[in-house]
Design an enzyme around this catalytic site. Structure first.
Site, PDB file in Angstrom:
ATOM      1  CB  THR A  75       1.031  -1.852  -6.529  1.00 30.00           C
ATOM      2  OG1 THR A  75       2.071  -2.172  -5.610  1.00 30.00           O
ATOM      3  CG2 THR A  75       1.572  -0.995  -7.670  1.00 30.00           C
ATOM      4  CB  VAL A 109       1.702  -6.892  -3.757  1.00 31.70           C
ATOM      5  CG1 VAL A 109       2.782  -7.659  -3.003  1.00 31.70           C
ATOM      6  CG2 VAL A 109       0.755  -7.870  -4.437  1.00 31.70           C
ATOM      7  CB  CYS A 110       3.618  -1.918  -2.833  1.00 36.13           C
ATOM      8  SG  CYS A 110       4.530  -2.501  -4.284  1.00 36.13           S
ATOM      9  CB  ALA A 111      -0.898  -0.978  -0.221  1.00 31.60           C
ATOM     10  CB  SER A 135       4.756  -5.241   1.830  1.00 31.39           C
ATOM     11  OG  SER A 135       5.081  -3.996   1.264  1.00 31.39           O
TER      12      SER A 135
END
Length: 165
Positions: free
Chosen positions: A56, A58-60, A62
């Site tokens: 996803t 946002v996860c990537a 971070s």
């Protein structure tokens, strides 16, 4: 606890560690399918970047941001933790040039979700981990912890890194 996903309430189970508490050892899976224990990094400070899935946006993001910061941190390991299979994590790291942060998977240790208080129990992401950042010292004492209130938002990088300055 309750967080939100696109504004919709999501129940998160387990005890989320607070500043001053100790995080007990746990075992995850590295990109080579070998066990990776928290205690493997006993002499280092740790940043636990926990998120639902590396696939996803946002996860990537971070993982990319903590990877950039990890190069500047002394005596510190950044562990990027999700339930993704190690193959997906390795593919992402290779494609993105992630070399300073270490991706590890909970796929053989779902009990960790509750141990760290990030077990998504309701909604479309049930079974995955909620977004959180926990910073530990060399003895696994919690220096900073943030359970991100809205899963689609990034964590507060500055607050997490400030305790390591």
């Amino acid at each position: 606890m309750t967080v939100t996903l696109a504004g919709n309430p999501i129940e998160v189970g387990g005890h989320f560690p607070q500043v001053g508490e100790i995080v007990e050892n746990f075992i995850l899976v590295g990109n080579d399918l070998a066990d990776v224990a928290l205690n493997d990094f006993a002499s280092k400070r740790k940043v636990l970047n926990i998120f639902p899935s590396i696939d996803t946006g946002v996860c990537a993001t971070s993982v990319r941001k903590f990877n950039q910061q990890a190069a500047k941190l002394s005596n510190t390991i950044v562990l990027c933790i999700s339930a993704d299979l190690p193959f997906a994590q390795a593919r992402f790291c290779g494609a993105e040039g992630i070399e300073n942060a270490k991706t590890v998977s909970t796929f053989r240790n779902h009990a960790l979700h509750s141990q760290l208080g990030v077990d998504i129990q309701t909604g479309p992401l049930a079974g995955l981990t909620s977004r959180a950042v926990i910073v530990l010292d060399e003895q696994n004492n919690v220096l900073h912890s943030q359970l991100v209130e809205e899963i689609k938002e990034e964590p507060n990088y500055e607050a997490a890194l400030a305790v390591l300055a």
